[in-house]
Motif scaffolding. Sequence first.
Motif, PDB file in Angstrom:
ATOM      1  N   ALA A  33       0.829  -1.209   0.000  1.00  0.00           N
ATOM      2  CA  ALA A  33       0.000   0.000   0.000  1.00  0.00           C
ATOM      3  C   ALA A  33       0.859   1.253   0.000  1.00  0.00           C
ATOM      4  O   ALA A  33       0.540   2.250  -0.676  1.00  0.00           O
ATOM      5  N   SER A  34       1.969   1.229   0.738  1.00  0.00           N
ATOM      6  CA  SER A  34       2.857   2.391   0.782  1.00  0.00           C
ATOM      7  C   SER A  34       3.410   2.714  -0.598  1.00  0.00           C
ATOM      8  O   SER A  34       3.473   3.884  -1.002  1.00  0.00           O
ATOM      9  N   THR A  35       3.805   1.694  -1.340  1.00  0.00           N
ATOM     10  CA  THR A  35       4.333   1.907  -2.690  1.00  0.00           C
ATOM     11  C   THR A  35       3.278   2.503  -3.602  1.00  0.00           C
ATOM     12  O   THR A  35       3.537   3.458  -4.343  1.00  0.00           O
ATOM     13  N   VAL A  36       2.077   1.955  -3.556  1.00  0.00           N
ATOM     14  CA  VAL A  36       1.015   2.430  -4.440  1.00  0.00           C
ATOM     15  C   VAL A  36       0.557   3.831  -4.028  1.00  0.00           C
ATOM     16  O   VAL A  36       0.267   4.676  -4.887  1.00  0.00           O
ATOM     17  N   ALA A  37       0.514   4.103  -2.737  1.00  0.00           N
ATOM     18  CA  ALA A  37       0.122   5.436  -2.266  1.00  0.00           C
ATOM     19  C   ALA A  37       1.098   6.490  -2.767  1.00  0.00           C
ATOM     20  O   ALA A  37       0.695   7.595  -3.177  1.00  0.00           O
ATOM     21  N   PHE A  38       2.377   6.180  -2.747  1.00  0.00           N
ATOM     22  CA  PHE A  38       3.380   7.124  -3.243  1.00  0.00           C
ATOM     23  C   PHE A  38       3.159   7.421  -4.723  1.00  0.00           C
ATOM     24  O   PHE A  38       3.200   8.579  -5.159  1.00  0.00           O
ATOM     25  N   ASP A  39       2.917   6.384  -5.505  1.00  0.00           N
ATOM     26  CA  ASP A  39       2.660   6.589  -6.932  1.00  0.00           C
ATOM     27  C   ASP A  39       1.386   7.392  -7.163  1.00  0.00           C
ATOM     28  O   ASP A  39       1.332   8.272  -8.033  1.00  0.00           O
ATOM     29  N   LEU A  40       0.346   7.091  -6.391  1.00  0.00           N
ATOM     30  CA  LEU A  40      -0.901   7.841  -6.525  1.00  0.00           C
ATOM     31  C   LEU A  40      -0.682   9.318  -6.229  1.00  0.00           C
ATOM     32  O   LEU A  40      -1.094  10.192  -7.012  1.00  0.00           O
ATOM     33  N   MET A  41      -0.043   9.617  -5.114  1.00  0.00           N
ATOM     34  CA  MET A  41       0.118  11.012  -4.720  1.00  0.00           C
ATOM     35  C   MET A  41       1.107  11.761  -5.605  1.00  0.00           C
ATOM     36  O   MET A  41       1.140  12.995  -5.591  1.00  0.00           O
ATOM     37  N   SER A  42       1.896  11.036  -6.396  1.00  0.00           N
ATOM     38  CA  SER A  42       2.799  11.711  -7.333  1.00  0.00           C
ATOM     39  C   SER A  42       2.037  12.424  -8.442  1.00  0.00           C
ATOM     40  O   SER A  42       2.571  13.329  -9.092  1.00  0.00           O
ATOM     41  N   TYR A  43       0.772  12.038  -8.664  1.00  0.00           N
ATOM     42  CA  TYR A  43      -0.061  12.731  -9.656  1.00  0.00           C
ATOM     43  C   TYR A  43      -0.594  14.062  -9.124  1.00  0.00           C
ATOM     44  O   TYR A  43      -1.013  14.923  -9.895  1.00  0.00           O
ATOM     45  N   TYR A  44      -0.626  14.206  -7.823  1.00  0.00           N
ATOM     46  CA  TYR A  44      -1.291  15.345  -7.187  1.00  0.00           C
ATOM     47  C   TYR A  44      -0.364  16.550  -7.135  1.00  0.00           C
ATOM     48  O   TYR A  44       0.809  16.432  -6.771  1.00  0.00           O
ATOM     49  N   ARG A  45      -0.883  17.707  -7.503  1.00  0.00           N
ATOM     50  CA  ARG A  45      -0.097  18.940  -7.515  1.00  0.00           C
ATOM     51  C   ARG A  45      -0.699  20.021  -6.632  1.00  0.00           C
ATOM     52  O   ARG A  45      -0.196  21.137  -6.567  1.00  0.00           O
ATOM     53  N   GLY A 347       4.945   1.958 -15.841  1.00  0.00           N
ATOM     54  CA  GLY A 347       5.334   3.353 -15.743  1.00  0.00           C
ATOM     55  C   GLY A 347       6.799   3.536 -15.391  1.00  0.00           C
ATOM     56  O   GLY A 347       7.567   2.582 -15.263  1.00  0.00           O
ATOM     57  N   ALA A 348       7.173   4.807 -15.212  1.00  0.00           N
ATOM     58  CA  ALA A 348       8.566   5.123 -14.898  1.00  0.00           C
ATOM     59  C   ALA A 348       8.999   4.523 -13.571  1.00  0.00           C
ATOM     60  O   ALA A 348      10.161   4.143 -13.383  1.00  0.00           O
ATOM     61  N   SER A 349       8.063   4.423 -12.631  1.00  0.00           N
ATOM     62  CA  SER A 349       8.388   3.884 -11.301  1.00  0.00           C
ATOM     63  C   SER A 349       8.453   2.368 -11.287  1.00  0.00           C
ATOM     64  O   SER A 349       8.925   1.774 -10.322  1.00  0.00           O
ATOM     65  N   LYS A 350       7.985   1.727 -12.360  1.00  0.00           N
ATOM     66  CA  LYS A 350       7.874   0.271 -12.442  1.00  0.00           C
ATOM     67  C   LYS A 350       6.955  -0.304 -11.362  1.00  0.00           C
ATOM     68  O   LYS A 350       7.017  -1.488 -11.032  1.00  0.00           O
ATOM     69  N   SER A 351       6.105   0.554 -10.822  1.00  0.00           N
ATOM     70  CA  SER A 351       5.135   0.083  -9.829  1.00  0.00           C
ATOM     71  C   SER A 351       3.761   0.709 -10.053  1.00  0.00           C
ATOM     72  O   SER A 351       2.868   0.537  -9.227  1.00  0.00           O
ATOM     73  N   GLN A 352       3.582   1.445 -11.159  1.00  0.00           N
ATOM     74  CA  GLN A 352       2.273   1.988 -11.477  1.00  0.00           C
ATOM     75  C   GLN A 352       1.308   0.841 -11.748  1.00  0.00           C
ATOM     76  O   GLN A 352       1.674  -0.169 -12.370  1.00  0.00           O
ATOM     77  N   CYS A 353       0.077   1.003 -11.281  1.00  0.00           N
ATOM     78  CA  CYS A 353      -0.892  -0.098 -11.318  1.00  0.00           C
ATOM     79  C   CYS A 353      -1.817   0.009 -12.514  1.00  0.00           C
ATOM     80  O   CYS A 353      -2.408   1.070 -12.763  1.00  0.00           O
ATOM     81  N   GLY A 354      -1.965  -1.081 -13.221  1.00  0.00           N
ATOM     82  CA  GLY A 354      -2.959  -1.163 -14.268  1.00  0.00           C
ATOM     83  C   GLY A 354      -4.348  -1.335 -13.682  1.00  0.00           C
ATOM     84  O   GLY A 354      -4.532  -1.409 -12.463  1.00  0.00           O
ATOM     85  N   PHE A 355      -5.322  -1.433 -14.564  1.00  0.00           N
ATOM     86  CA  PHE A 355      -6.716  -1.414 -14.117  1.00  0.00           C
ATOM     87  C   PHE A 355      -7.379  -2.783 -14.172  1.00  0.00           C
ATOM     88  O   PHE A 355      -8.220  -3.102 -13.340  1.00  0.00           O
ATOM     89  N   ARG A 356      -7.013  -3.617 -15.145  1.00  0.00           N
ATOM     90  CA  ARG A 356      -7.716  -4.882 -15.345  1.00  0.00           C
ATOM     91  C   ARG A 356      -7.022  -5.963 -14.526  1.00  0.00           C
ATOM     92  O   ARG A 356      -6.103  -6.632 -14.972  1.00  0.00           O
ATOM     93  N   TRP A 357      -7.481  -6.154 -13.309  1.00  0.00           N
ATOM     94  CA  TRP A 357      -6.817  -7.072 -12.381  1.00  0.00           C
ATOM     95  C   TRP A 357      -6.981  -8.529 -12.772  1.00  0.00           C
ATOM     96  O   TRP A 357      -6.206  -9.382 -12.324  1.00  0.00           O
ATOM     97  N   THR A 358      -7.978  -8.836 -13.582  1.00  0.00           N
ATOM     98  CA  THR A 358      -8.167 -10.217 -14.027  1.00  0.00           C
ATOM     99  C   THR A 358      -7.122 -10.620 -15.060  1.00  0.00           C
ATOM    100  O   THR A 358      -6.993 -11.793 -15.383  1.00  0.00           O
ATOM    101  N   GLN A 359      -6.385  -9.645 -15.569  1.00  0.00           N
ATOM    102  CA  GLN A 359      -5.340  -9.937 -16.559  1.00  0.00           C
ATOM    103  C   GLN A 359      -4.045 -10.247 -15.822  1.00  0.00           C
ATOM    104  O   GLN A 359      -3.339  -9.364 -15.362  1.00  0.00           O
ATOM    105  N   ARG A 360      -3.702 -11.502 -15.723  1.00  0.00           N
ATOM    106  CA  ARG A 360      -2.575 -11.923 -14.891  1.00  0.00           C
ATOM    107  C   ARG A 360      -1.243 -11.942 -15.634  1.00  0.00           C
ATOM    108  O   ARG A 360      -0.190 -11.891 -15.007  1.00  0.00           O
ATOM    109  N   ASP A 361      -1.257 -12.023 -16.974  1.00  0.00           N
ATOM    110  CA  ASP A 361      -0.024 -12.299 -17.697  1.00  0.00           C
ATOM    111  C   ASP A 361       0.864 -11.072 -17.889  1.00  0.00           C
ATOM    112  O   ASP A 361       2.087 -11.200 -17.984  1.00  0.00           O
ATOM    113  N   ALA A 362       0.280  -9.862 -17.947  1.00  0.00           N
ATOM    114  CA  ALA A 362       1.081  -8.657 -18.170  1.00  0.00           C
ATOM    115  C   ALA A 362       0.306  -7.439 -17.712  1.00  0.00           C
ATOM    116  O   ALA A 362      -0.929  -7.431 -17.711  1.00  0.00           O
TER     117      ALA A 362
END
Length: 485
Positions: A33-45, A347-362
């Motif tokens: 969660a900490s990793t994803v929160a950091f990526d999320l808040m990086s969008y916020y200005r 993404g650049a952080s290599k930890s940005q989250c995609g949306f389709r969680w049912t897609q396991r291969d990539a």
Amino acid sequence: MRIATLSWLAPLAGTAVSITIEPTSADSIRNAASTVAFDLMSYYRGNISGETPGILPQPFFWWEGGGMFMTMIDYWRYTGDSSYNAVTSQALQAQVGENNDYMPQNQTKNEGNDDQGFWAMAAMLAAETNFPNPPQDKPQWLALAQAVFNEHASRWETEHCGGGLRWQIFQFNKGFDYKNSISNGAFFNLGTRLARYTGNDTYAQWAEKIWDWQESVKFIDADYNIFDGSSLNENCTVISPLQWTYNAGIFLHGAANMFNYSKGSSIWRDRTAGLLNTTARVFFNQTIMEEQACEQPNTCNTDQLSFKAYFSGWLAATTILAPFTESTINPLLASSAVAAGQQCSGGASKSQCGFRWTQRDANDGNFGIGQSMSALAVIHSAMVTIPRAAAVIDGGSTGGGSTGGGGQPGQVPVTGSAPPSFAPVTNSTGGTSQGDPNAGIGTPGRESVMIDVIKTTEKDTVAASFLTAAVALSVIGGSFIMVYE
């Protein structure tokens, strides 16, 4: 809220390593969660000099800022990480508007009843979790939620469809002739939570009224499907069949609050169970959460990419309020959290989250605020699935309140196995937020239609104590007319 059609897209992440989540480990969930929160808040200005706190970058509409900071309160609630508390409080205070009711004048062309409701639900969550209180000279969390509830009550309109809130507040906005589940759901959700927090039954009476109306127009059908809404031009007889996670979640969470407030009412137990059974069937694909109306065809717009965030938070909260739901919800949250983590490799952080969680291969390459918010919410929400002893953070210390620091939500015993540190407080079980039951009443330009009056309790005066009146809308100059699409 409005519909935007642009989403944030990026190239596929290739062989990047995803976030691995062990759903039985609190440390694993916190770290992810900490990793994803950091990526999320990086969008916020909004916290940068020259920018406006609470406002997300284009193409995001105003309401989603409220949704994001609601998610960030839950992030603190479940992980104990107070890193983003100051920026969250700043945003929630910056958008209260001139009358402390989440109706800033510069958002008039964007703001509907649902938009206002999302900011109010963020404030309500702050009150329920003992999120650090603002200074005494600033609007308080509970009072802000009460102001919005009172204004929603003033807009209850029976001339068309026998009741309900319109989607829009102002006549000049497209959608003023539409009544929908999310606007009425926000009103319902606030009512159930205010009833539980304050003990005032008038809020619960309003919640009953809203539920009954939703059923009467078949926005909630006999099988507990929740449909989007209908035009007033057909008197709510032609219903949009679309179903969205956030509509299901907002009513499920409200029903669980009513079950809890009513001390286990069989009616609210049945409604909670019915909603949950349908929710599990409609919005999960092989136990993985899915926005079924748009996810597989890849047609989700900017708004819809964030819906799973709120849905996840409300599912987690439901298990705390109505522990009999744990056996159904916990496995779904756990498996969805694992799947979401597997999409966090781009993404650049290599930890940005995609949306389709049912897609396991990539990684699906679909990145952005809504996508990150959804992944974050389902990951930190998985904390409720961990046995009590493992989930209590830092020994279960209490805090929050007016101290302004990090701290944890106050511990309140709740029946069942939900960790006590996650239980929402009330004003009789450690809640510190100050309320104002008259907030929002009589504010010029706010009450747009006639309302029904329900007798209040002697304990408090709330929205139902309004004088029944029609007050003309007044927005920046008389006959100014605008249609925003």
